[in-house]
Enzyme design. Structure first.
Site, PDB file in Angstrom:
ATOM      1  N   SER A  49       0.863  -1.187   0.000  1.00  0.00           N
ATOM      2  CA  SER A  49       0.000   0.000   0.000  1.00  0.00           C
ATOM      3  C   SER A  49       0.901   1.239   0.000  1.00  0.00           C
ATOM      4  O   SER A  49       2.117   1.121   0.247  1.00  0.00           O
ATOM      5  CB  SER A  49      -0.878   0.002   1.249  1.00  0.00           C
ATOM      6  N   ASP A  81      -1.012  -1.418  -4.081  1.00  0.00           N
ATOM      7  CA  ASP A  81      -2.360  -1.606  -3.538  1.00  0.00           C
ATOM      8  C   ASP A  81      -2.972  -0.235  -3.231  1.00  0.00           C
ATOM      9  O   ASP A  81      -2.386   0.571  -2.509  1.00  0.00           O
ATOM     10  CB  ASP A  81      -2.227  -2.440  -2.247  1.00  0.00           C
ATOM     11  N   HIS A  82      -4.142   0.032  -3.780  1.00  0.00           N
ATOM     12  CA  HIS A  82      -4.873   1.284  -3.530  1.00  0.00           C
ATOM     13  C   HIS A  82      -4.074   2.551  -3.827  1.00  0.00           C
ATOM     14  O   HIS A  82      -4.015   3.464  -2.985  1.00  0.00           O
ATOM     15  CB  HIS A  82      -5.395   1.351  -2.080  1.00  0.00           C
ATOM     16  N   ASP A 103      -7.161   3.359  -7.417  1.00  0.00           N
ATOM     17  CA  ASP A 103      -8.443   3.281  -6.711  1.00  0.00           C
ATOM     18  C   ASP A 103      -9.068   4.674  -6.688  1.00  0.00           C
ATOM     19  O   ASP A 103      -8.839   5.463  -5.780  1.00  0.00           O
ATOM     20  CB  ASP A 103      -8.218   2.756  -5.292  1.00  0.00           C
ATOM     21  N   ALA A 210     -10.802  -9.563   1.651  1.00  0.00           N
ATOM     22  CA  ALA A 210     -11.147 -10.987   1.539  1.00  0.00           C
ATOM     23  C   ALA A 210     -10.508 -11.855   2.619  1.00  0.00           C
ATOM     24  O   ALA A 210     -10.438 -13.074   2.477  1.00  0.00           O
ATOM     25  CB  ALA A 210     -10.770 -11.493   0.151  1.00  0.00           C
ATOM     26  N   ASP A 253      -4.707  -9.122   3.809  1.00  0.00           N
ATOM     27  CA  ASP A 253      -3.747  -8.407   4.639  1.00  0.00           C
ATOM     28  C   ASP A 253      -4.029  -8.702   6.114  1.00  0.00           C
ATOM     29  O   ASP A 253      -3.150  -9.163   6.849  1.00  0.00           O
ATOM     30  CB  ASP A 253      -3.845  -6.899   4.363  1.00  0.00           C
ATOM     31  N   SER A 254      -5.273  -8.494   6.531  1.00  0.00           N
ATOM     32  CA  SER A 254      -5.602  -8.643   7.964  1.00  0.00           C
ATOM     33  C   SER A 254      -5.230 -10.019   8.509  1.00  0.00           C
ATOM     34  O   SER A 254      -4.723 -10.135   9.634  1.00  0.00           O
ATOM     35  CB  SER A 254      -7.100  -8.398   8.185  1.00  0.00           C
TER      36      SER A 254
END
Ligand code: G3H
Ligand code: 13P
Ligand code: ZN
Length: 306
Positions: A49, A81-82, A103, A210, A253-254
């Site tokens: 990110s 990412d983003h 994004d 996800a 990620d989480s």
């Protein structure tokens, strides 16, 4: 080897599997992802990110990626990412990322189209592929969670892809980032994904937010001092079904954060006098590898596809 998404996603569509896109901010997580991909003979996406770039620094990230991803035998995509701006994306491309996400989903539709197209034109001239986003990934506290407007509209998605020529599209079907995805029963609008798969049969879609938030690792973290309450992810069966439709990229990620943290906490609780960071980081890394392997084998179906 570092590649863009083109052939990897073509193969995923044909083989009805998905490729995991795992976030990293440090050496141990990057090693865990790439070692597992190599062991599983699975294509993989490693992603940073803009926050990760700020944290680790462009040169460190580039150094780590060149020292590792270039050397493994499986296809590796290095994704931004983003990315939020044109400059985020051009900087990442200069650094060596092989796919960038723009994004612009929070902008009005026509502005999202215009910015995405601008990024696509630049990226394609450099051999880099582009992921865009349409729809809103709501947080669980967000009042708009149940509003139809937040979900990706299939007609608009077809128009968006035609106008921008983006290589993949992140869609909103009810997932959200973080550890608290659903306050009640988990619901995903797989009907929207089915419609999209029928309208655009060979087009790769992306699922953000996800993580499945595995109970095993949440409990392990909590048993070792964390206080993660009401954590809830996307049920594995739903992810599995999405991967059999046109979801080609599954963002996680989480789950990595929970596993790494649980492992470090466990090690330090069991060895309170050990100050060697190699030991506790290695223990966190071991759980991250276990998680990535399990995803590749049972959810994504990407093992032995490289
Ligand atoms: O989509 C968000 C990813 O989990 C990255 O999170 O911005 O905290 O690095 P971050
Ligand atoms: P999770 O928070 O569910 O891991 O989602 C990560 C993600 O979408 C990164 O872009
Ligand atoms: Zn995301």
């Amino acid at each position: 080897m570092l590649v863009n998404t083109k052939e990897v996603f073509e193969n995923a569509i044909k083989g009805k599997y998905a490729v995991g896109a795992f976030n990293f901010v440090n050496m141990e997580i990057l090693q865990a992802i790439l070692e597992t991909a190599e062991e599983e003979k699975s294509p993989v996406i490693i992603q940073c990110s803009t926050g990760a770039i700020k944290y680790a620094g462009e040169d460190y990230l580039k150094g780590m990626v060149l020292a590792s991803a270039e050397k493994v035998s499986v296809p590796v995509i290095w994704n931004l990412d983003h990315g939020k701006t044109f400059e985020d994306c051009t900087k990442a491309i200069e650094l060596g990322f092989t796919n960038v996400m723009i994004d612009a989903s929070s902008l009005p539709y026509e502005e999202n189209v215009a910015l995405t197209k601008k990024v696509v034109d630049f990226a394609h001239s450099k051999g880099v592929t582009v992921e865009a986003e349409l729809g809103v990934l709501a947080g669980v506290e967000d009042d708009t969670q149940n509003s139809a407007q937040i979900y990706t509209n299939p007609d608009q998605a077809v128009d968006f892809i035609n106008k921008t020529n983006c290589d993949s599209l992140a869609i909103a079907i009810g997932t959200s980032h973080g550890l608290h995805k659903f306050s009640g029963e988990a619901k995903l609008r797989l009907d929207i994904l089915k419609t999209l798969s029928e309208r655009l049969p060979n087009y790769p879609f992306v699922l953000h937010g996800a993580s499945s938030i595995p109970e095993q690792f949440v409990s392990l973290a909590n048993a070792n001092g964390a206080t993660l309450k009401n954590a809830k992810g996307v049920p594995e069966e739903m992810l599995h079904e999405a991967c059999r439709l046109n979801i080609c990229k599954v963002n996680v990620d989480s789950d990595l954060r929970i596993c790494f943290t649980a492992g470090i906490r466990e090690y330090l609780n069991q060895n309170p006098n050990d100050v060697d960071m190699r030991k506790y980081l290695a223990h966190g890394k071991k759980y991250v590898k276990q998680l990535v392997k399990d995803k590749m084998q049972t959810i994504l179906g990407s093992s032995n596809k490289a």
